[in-house]
Design an enzyme around this catalytic site. Structure first.
Site, PDB file in Angstrom:
ATOM      1  N   VAL A  33     -20.205  28.881 -36.010  1.00  0.00           N
ATOM      2  CA  VAL A  33     -21.516  29.527 -35.892  1.00  0.00           C
ATOM      3  C   VAL A  33     -22.592  28.493 -35.584  1.00  0.00           C
ATOM      4  O   VAL A  33     -23.450  28.696 -34.722  1.00  0.00           O
ATOM      5  CB  VAL A  33     -21.855  30.303 -37.183  1.00  0.00           C
ATOM      6  CG1 VAL A  33     -23.290  30.837 -37.119  1.00  0.00           C
ATOM      7  CG2 VAL A  33     -20.878  31.452 -37.379  1.00  0.00           C
ATOM      8  N   PRO A  53     -21.491  17.728 -43.791  1.00  0.00           N
ATOM      9  CA  PRO A  53     -20.447  16.719 -43.998  1.00  0.00           C
ATOM     10  C   PRO A  53     -19.524  16.678 -42.779  1.00  0.00           C
ATOM     11  O   PRO A  53     -19.232  17.720 -42.170  1.00  0.00           O
ATOM     12  CB  PRO A  53     -19.710  17.231 -45.238  1.00  0.00           C
ATOM     13  CG  PRO A  53     -20.695  18.123 -45.932  1.00  0.00           C
ATOM     14  CD  PRO A  53     -21.492  18.751 -44.838  1.00  0.00           C
ATOM     15  N   GLY A  56     -16.720  19.091 -42.247  1.00  0.00           N
ATOM     16  CA  GLY A  56     -16.979  20.482 -41.904  1.00  0.00           C
ATOM     17  C   GLY A  56     -17.319  20.705 -40.440  1.00  0.00           C
ATOM     18  O   GLY A  56     -17.677  21.830 -40.050  1.00  0.00           O
ATOM     19  N   ASP A 118     -25.562  35.636 -41.148  1.00  0.00           N
ATOM     20  CA  ASP A 118     -24.887  36.774 -41.778  1.00  0.00           C
ATOM     21  C   ASP A 118     -25.609  37.333 -42.997  1.00  0.00           C
ATOM     22  O   ASP A 118     -25.014  38.065 -43.791  1.00  0.00           O
ATOM     23  CB  ASP A 118     -23.444  36.398 -42.183  1.00  0.00           C
ATOM     24  CG  ASP A 118     -22.569  36.113 -40.975  1.00  0.00           C
ATOM     25  OD1 ASP A 118     -22.794  36.738 -39.930  1.00  0.00           O
ATOM     26  OD2 ASP A 118     -21.672  35.255 -41.081  1.00  0.00           O
TER      27      ASP A 118
END
Length: 255
Positions: A33, A53, A56, A118
């Protein structure tokens, strides 16, 4: 008798083209995303800072970082990240609802526009499904009700557009800039707008796409007398409304 005015339809969003060129935007997160958000921002010439990080990061975000397309901080978000006075917008894309809500609250305290992925109630703005063809951008929004439906509608709209419409718009932009040189005064504004509108209506998309720079110069000669010659007249450098007999019928008048 009721006036013939448009009916108010509440529940919508005010769809705008937000100019973020050279403005600082903070993106929190580095997954899929976030990759989409970063691409949209870079397409809009924003200055992007990414906080996430390294563990990720997905491949696309890692690539943007390696290309120095963004400023990168290899760590989790800290409240001090919002202290930068240049930040005009924040976007979060992390899998932590509690942290996302906390970021939202911090943004509200600082009056920074934010989008929490979201979580529609915690968004000052939404992303839609966008069709892009050069300078042309068309966005379809469902106001958070159905992102997949927005994508389907956007694809259907895009399928009805001529393939060369982006190129035609680019040529029109060039013509407008040249017109401002020919008629630069503010008092010429209404005439410029009306003349350009007539060009866009009277010339086809194919004509506008095929228009070359010398054609623009020829077309601009008709601005002062407020005329719109046809594409063929410009190509043949004919005066609007003038037809020259070439003797092709086999006879001529001799004076």
């Amino acid at each position: 008798m009721a006036p013939n005015f448009p009916e108010v339809q509440g529940g919508g969003s005010l769809i705008l083209a937000w100019q973020v060129r050279n403005k600082r935007v903070l993106v929190i997160g580095g997954g899929e995303v976030a990759a989409g958000r970063i691409l949209n921002l870079l397409n809009a010439d924003a200055k992007v800072t990414v906080v996430s990080p390294r563990s990720g990061l997905n491949d696309e975000v890692a690539y943007r970082i390696a290309q120095n397309a963004v400023i990168y901080h290899d760590r989790v978000f800290e409240a001090s990240d919002l202290d930068d006075p240049e930040i005009t917008m924040v976007m979060t894309a992390v899998d932590d609802p509690v942290a996302s809500s906390q970021i939202w609250k911090l943004c509200k305290e600082r009056r920074i526009a934010a989008n929490i992925a979201d979580v529609p109630p915690e968004c000052d703005f939404y992303f839609g499904s966008v069709h892009r063809d050069g300078p042309l951008q068309i966005m379809v929004s469902t106001n958070g009700n159905g992102p997949k439906m927005a994508n389907i509608v956007r694809r259907r709209i895009a399928a009805t557009l001529p393939e060369n419409i982006g190129a035609a718009i680019t040529k029109v932009g060039m013509l407008r800039r040249k017109l401002r040189v020919v008629a630069p005064g503010d008092e010429e504004g209404p005439k410029r707008m009306k003349w350009m509108s007539k060009v866009c209506v009277q010339w086809s998309l194919e004509d506008l796409c095929d228009m070359e720079e010398q054609d623009m110069e020829e077309l601009l000669r008709s601005y002062a007398p407020d005329q719109i010659p046809s594409y063929s007249q410009v190509k043949l450098k004919e005066e609007p409304g003038v037809w020259e007999f070439d003797g092709s019928f086999g006879w001529a008048c001799v004076v």
